[in-house]
Motif scaffolding. Structure first.
Motif, PDB file in Angstrom:
ATOM      1  N   PRO A  27       0.129  -4.711  -9.271  1.00 43.73           N
ATOM      2  CA  PRO A  27      -0.914  -5.726  -9.038  1.00 43.73           C
ATOM      3  C   PRO A  27      -0.337  -7.071  -8.616  1.00 43.73           C
ATOM      4  CG  PRO A  27      -0.628  -5.297 -11.385  1.00 43.73           C
ATOM      5  CD  PRO A  27       0.162  -4.256 -10.669  1.00 43.73           C
ATOM      6  N   ASN A  28       0.927  -7.325  -8.905  1.00 48.59           N
ATOM      7  CA  ASN A  28       1.548  -8.603  -8.532  1.00 48.59           C
ATOM      8  C   ASN A  28       2.184  -8.573  -7.142  1.00 48.59           C
ATOM      9  OD1 ASN A  28       0.954  -9.730 -11.093  1.00 48.59           O
ATOM     10  ND2 ASN A  28       2.779  -8.737 -11.979  1.00 48.59           N
ATOM     11  N   CYS A  29       2.154  -7.397  -6.518  1.00 47.98           N
ATOM     12  CA  CYS A  29       2.767  -7.266  -5.194  1.00 47.98           C
ATOM     13  C   CYS A  29       1.898  -7.939  -4.133  1.00 47.98           C
ATOM     14  CB  CYS A  29       2.963  -5.788  -4.844  1.00 47.98           C
ATOM     15  SG  CYS A  29       3.700  -5.502  -3.215  1.00 47.98           S
ATOM     16  N   LYS A  30       2.525  -8.700  -3.262  1.00 49.66           N
ATOM     17  CA  LYS A  30       1.832  -9.345  -2.156  1.00 49.66           C
ATOM     18  C   LYS A  30       2.543  -9.000  -0.851  1.00 49.66           C
ATOM     19  CE  LYS A  30       0.131 -13.326  -4.804  1.00 49.66           C
ATOM     20  NZ  LYS A  30       0.119 -14.818  -4.902  1.00 49.66           N
ATOM     21  N   ASP A  31       1.753  -8.575   0.121  1.00 49.69           N
ATOM     22  CA  ASP A  31       2.327  -8.248   1.429  1.00 49.69           C
ATOM     23  C   ASP A  31       2.853  -9.519   2.098  1.00 49.69           C
ATOM     24  OD1 ASP A  31       1.929  -5.460   1.486  1.00 49.69           O
ATOM     25  OD2 ASP A  31      -0.177  -5.740   1.979  1.00 49.69           O
ATOM     26  N   ARG A  32       4.058  -9.454   2.595  1.00 49.98           N
ATOM     27  CA  ARG A  32       4.655 -10.554   3.323  1.00 49.98           C
ATOM     28  C   ARG A  32       4.982 -10.102   4.733  1.00 49.98           C
ATOM     29  NH1 ARG A  32       3.403 -15.094   0.478  1.00 49.98           N
ATOM     30  NH2 ARG A  32       3.958 -14.841  -1.726  1.00 49.98           N
ATOM     31  N   MET A  33       4.746 -10.983   5.684  1.00 50.66           N
ATOM     32  CA  MET A  33       4.940 -10.617   7.086  1.00 50.66           C
ATOM     33  C   MET A  33       6.347 -10.976   7.552  1.00 50.66           C
ATOM     34  SD  MET A  33       1.256 -11.622   8.722  1.00 50.66           S
ATOM     35  CE  MET A  33      -0.252 -10.891   8.071  1.00 50.66           C
ATOM     36  N   TYR A  34       7.318 -10.281   7.009  1.00 49.32           N
ATOM     37  CA  TYR A  34       8.686 -10.396   7.489  1.00 49.32           C
ATOM     38  C   TYR A  34       9.311  -9.011   7.455  1.00 49.32           C
ATOM     39  CZ  TYR A  34       9.198 -11.143   2.380  1.00 49.32           C
ATOM     40  OH  TYR A  34       9.096 -11.061   1.021  1.00 49.32           O
ATOM     41  N   GLY A  35      10.562  -8.915   7.811  1.00 47.36           N
ATOM     42  CA  GLY A  35      11.205  -7.621   7.921  1.00 47.36           C
ATOM     43  C   GLY A  35      11.462  -6.969   6.581  1.00 47.36           C
ATOM     44  N   LEU A  36      11.763  -5.685   6.630  1.00 44.86           N
ATOM     45  CA  LEU A  36      12.096  -4.946   5.413  1.00 44.86           C
ATOM     46  C   LEU A  36      13.295  -5.575   4.705  1.00 44.86           C
ATOM     47  CD1 LEU A  36      11.734  -2.454   3.562  1.00 44.86           C
ATOM     48  CD2 LEU A  36      13.243  -1.205   5.128  1.00 44.86           C
ATOM     49  N   ALA A  37      14.193  -6.189   5.460  1.00 49.24           N
ATOM     50  CA  ALA A  37      15.372  -6.813   4.865  1.00 49.24           C
ATOM     51  C   ALA A  37      14.999  -7.933   3.906  1.00 49.24           C
ATOM     52  CB  ALA A  37      16.296  -7.359   5.958  1.00 49.24           C
ATOM     53  N   ALA A  41       0.818  -1.211   0.000  1.00 52.74           N
ATOM     54  CA  ALA A  41       0.000   0.000   0.000  1.00 52.74           C
ATOM     55  C   ALA A  41       0.852   1.261   0.000  1.00 52.74           C
ATOM     56  CB  ALA A  41      -0.936  -0.005   1.212  1.00 52.74           C
ATOM     57  N   ARG A  42       2.111   1.161   0.413  1.00 55.18           N
ATOM     58  CA  ARG A  42       2.975   2.329   0.463  1.00 55.18           C
ATOM     59  C   ARG A  42       3.724   2.569  -0.846  1.00 55.18           C
ATOM     60  NH1 ARG A  42       4.204   0.554   5.995  1.00 55.18           N
ATOM     61  NH2 ARG A  42       6.151  -0.422   5.276  1.00 55.18           N
ATOM     62  N   MET A  43       3.515   1.734  -1.808  1.00 53.25           N
ATOM     63  CA  MET A  43       4.194   1.899  -3.101  1.00 53.25           C
ATOM     64  C   MET A  43       3.605   3.082  -3.860  1.00 53.25           C
ATOM     65  SD  MET A  43       4.512  -2.067  -4.407  1.00 53.25           S
ATOM     66  CE  MET A  43       5.530  -1.578  -5.806  1.00 53.25           C
ATOM     67  N   LEU A  44       4.466   3.941  -4.417  1.00 51.88           N
ATOM     68  CA  LEU A  44       3.983   5.086  -5.199  1.00 51.88           C
ATOM     69  C   LEU A  44       3.381   4.620  -6.521  1.00 51.88           C
ATOM     70  CD1 LEU A  44       6.813   7.739  -4.648  1.00 51.88           C
ATOM     71  CD2 LEU A  44       4.627   7.516  -3.466  1.00 51.88           C
ATOM     72  N   LYS A  45       3.958   3.558  -7.089  1.00 52.03           N
ATOM     73  CA  LYS A  45       3.434   2.970  -8.314  1.00 52.03           C
ATOM     74  C   LYS A  45       2.867   1.599  -7.986  1.00 52.03           C
ATOM     75  CE  LYS A  45       6.920   5.280 -11.177  1.00 52.03           C
ATOM     76  NZ  LYS A  45       8.052   5.079 -12.159  1.00 52.03           N
ATOM     77  N   PRO A  46       1.540   1.511  -7.805  1.00 52.69           N
ATOM     78  CA  PRO A  46       0.931   0.236  -7.404  1.00 52.69           C
ATOM     79  C   PRO A  46       1.290  -0.898  -8.363  1.00 52.69           C
ATOM     80  CG  PRO A  46      -0.667   2.023  -7.272  1.00 52.69           C
ATOM     81  CD  PRO A  46       0.541   2.593  -7.963  1.00 52.69           C
TER      82      PRO A  46
END
Length: 548
Positions: A504-514, A497-502
């Motif tokens: 559609p293939n992006c999936k949130d993953r519950m791990y660190g930014l690293a 959701a924080r991406m400036l250019k959405p």
């Protein structure tokens, strides 16, 4: 722990006739092994010892994790498995893979790695390794006790300082305190009057301290596991979380308690402790585990020694309490220092608690909790901010002012304390070797190294910082690096959701930014975690720089 050559000599009395050659060969083998053992133990540099220890532990964990099958069809890459193993060994809880990917067997392996990588375990191991050096019947022992001024010149404070410098450089967690002992020569003359007696008492005291640390380590983990097991077993909401995620109750209990006590911060769930934010009882069980295994460990270690000295009349306990500085164990602080440590730790918690409540009381992260649950949840959150890293809220949603405070808390070493007492500052030892002084001139401060690491990460992730500046902000990278250095595990995470250019293939993953960094960035962060785990060896770095 008797030496190998001792057993070889005892064997001589049992050997006769045809077995003489076999016994002679065995004694020779014992002598060689003993010589190698003492050569390594008494001459190897302590920082090299710990580097080899954590690299070996991380490599062992990586090989076992790779050999075992994960729970899901997704198999983590080798770099991510090694990153996870290093994170567990250095008790950093930085993650590049979702925790629910790991199978029950892999979670057990990580539990073992966290247990033997924790500060309490390594300090206990260091005590057992250093003990043979003080064995009173070792004729070749270089250990000299500090005696009164009426003794010969060889036992003068100057000579004691030189001996202490060479004798305190071989252990895992016995710190060099030759400078400190010179400031307290009046309080120890009674017990150090006899060189033989003092060596024997020091040997028995270190043996007692190592045994006590082992008992402390086992008891706290066993009691904590038992309490967590009972809570989850009888509280339906907590039990339902494990059922939905397919986690075994015993594995969850021992993994979480070992991770918490070792100040690692790994939890077998993807959401960390967010899914248990309403289970105040569970959080109240874990809060003491955090303090007992990290910031207040020296206090409770000293209380344990006092208990045995008071009620079981242990002479070793009285010696340890009266001569904490002479023992030189990093985690055995003098009485006054321990009191100031308690005040400092509670003061930091109070400041964080007040700021967090004032800025986040009505936030979305705490919105669904009632008053009592908020108080317990905030207390759990701020206690974790020092070195453990478990969380009940999404760190990325926390107010920037709190994030900055968390960064400061993560940067501070665990035993940071405010001690307004004259004479606490140590004078520079004039007898230090010229080589050691030259090394001091080229060693940077902790902040200098952190700046270098942050710059390196900004270089490796420069393209992503341009394309996705909200996720890859300088604050996010700084928090990730400081968290890895402090072996905490806090992270801003990554959000589509924080991406400036959405995408559609992006999936949130519950791990660190690293987890979204390049392989080069992950390798840099591995070095940060190892450097942070060994930071006690460079606490006084950078003193050659004079800021005018």
């Amino acid at each position: 722990m008797m030496s190998f050559d001792w057993y070889g000599k005892k064997l001589q009395h049992l050997c006769s006739g045809p077995t003489m050659k076999l016994c002679s060969c065995f004694r020779s083998t014992c002598f060689i092994i003993s010589s190698i053992y003492h050569s390594i133990l008494f001459k190897i540099n302590p920082i090299l010892t710990q580097i080899l220890y954590f690299i070996s532990l991380s490599s062992f964990g990586f090989l076992i994790l790779k050999a075992l099958n994960p729970r899901t069809m997704f198999r983590p890459r080798n770099i991510d498995l090694f990153f996870t193993s290093v994170s567990a060994a250095t008790v950093s809880s930085m993650s590049t893979v979702e925790m629910e990917v790991f199978s029950d067997a892999q979670l057990i392996v990580m539990t073992v790695v966290m247990f033997v990588g924790g500060e309490v375990f390594t300090s206990m191991l260091g005590l057992h390794l250093i003990r043979p050096k003080y064995r009173p019947w070792r004729s070749s022992s270089k250990v000299t006790s500090v005696s009164s001024n009426s003794n010969s010149n060889n036992n003068s404070p100057h000579h004691s300082r030189q001996s202490s410098f060479h004798d305190d450089q071989i252990e895992l967690d016995i710190m060099s305190v030759h400078e400190e002992t010179l400031n307290h020569n009046d309080s120890r003359l009674d017990i150090f009057s006899s060189s033989k007696d003092s060596r024997e008492l020091k040997y028995e005291s270190i043996k007692f301290l190592g045994t006590l640390a082992a008992v402390y380590l086992v008891c706290v983990n066993v009691v904590g596991t038992f309490l967590v097991f009972l809570y989850v077993r009888f509280v339906a909401s907590a039990r339902e979380v494990l059922r939905q995620k397919g986690l075994k109750l015993f594995t969850f209990s021992i993994f979480t308690v070992v991770s918490t006590f070792a100040s690692c911060g790994f939890v077998p769930t993807n959401e960390n402790m967010v899914v248990f934010s309403k289970n105040s009882g569970l959080l109240l069980i874990l809060i003491p585990q955090i303090l007992l295994g990290n910031t207040l460990y020296p206090v409770f270690l000293r209380l344990s020694i006092w208990f045995f000295a008071k009620f079981f009349k242990k002479q070793e306990g009285r010696f340890l309490l009266k001569h904490s500085r002479e023992i030189g164990h990093l985690h055995l602080l003098p009485g006054l220092h321990s009191k100031y440590l308690v005040v400092t730790v509670l003061g930091f918690i109070l400041v964080q608690f007040a700021l967090f409540c004032s800025l986040e009381w009505k936030s979305s992260g705490l919105g669904e909790l009632n008053g009592f649950e908020k108080i317990v949840g905030v207390m759990f959150q701020v206690v974790n901010a020092r070195h453990t890293g478990e969380t009940i809220v999404d760190i990325s949603t926390v107010a920037p002012a709190i994030l900055v405070l968390f960064v400061v808390m993560m940067y501070l070493p665990p035993y940071t304390s405010f001690i307004p007492v004259k004479g606490e500052e140590q004078s520079q030892d004039p007898q230090r070797k010229k080589k050691a002084r030259r090394v001091d001139n080229i060693i940077f401060s902790q902040l200098s190294y952190l700046v270098i690491f942050i710059v390196l990460i900004c270089i490796t992730e420069r393209e992503k910082m341009k394309e996705d500046p909200l996720n890859f902000s300088v604050l996010s990278i700084t928090l990730e690096v400081i968290s890895a250095y402090g072996n905490v595990g806090f992270t801003m995470g990554y959000s589509c959701a924080r991406m400036l250019k959405p995408d559609p293939n992006c999936k949130d993953r519950m791990y660190g930014l690293a987890g979204k960094w390049s392989d080069e960035g992950k390798i840099v962060l591995i070095f940060v975690m190892l450097f942070g785990r060994l930071k006690k060896f460079n606490m006084k770095g950078g003193k050659a720089w004079k800021l005018m």
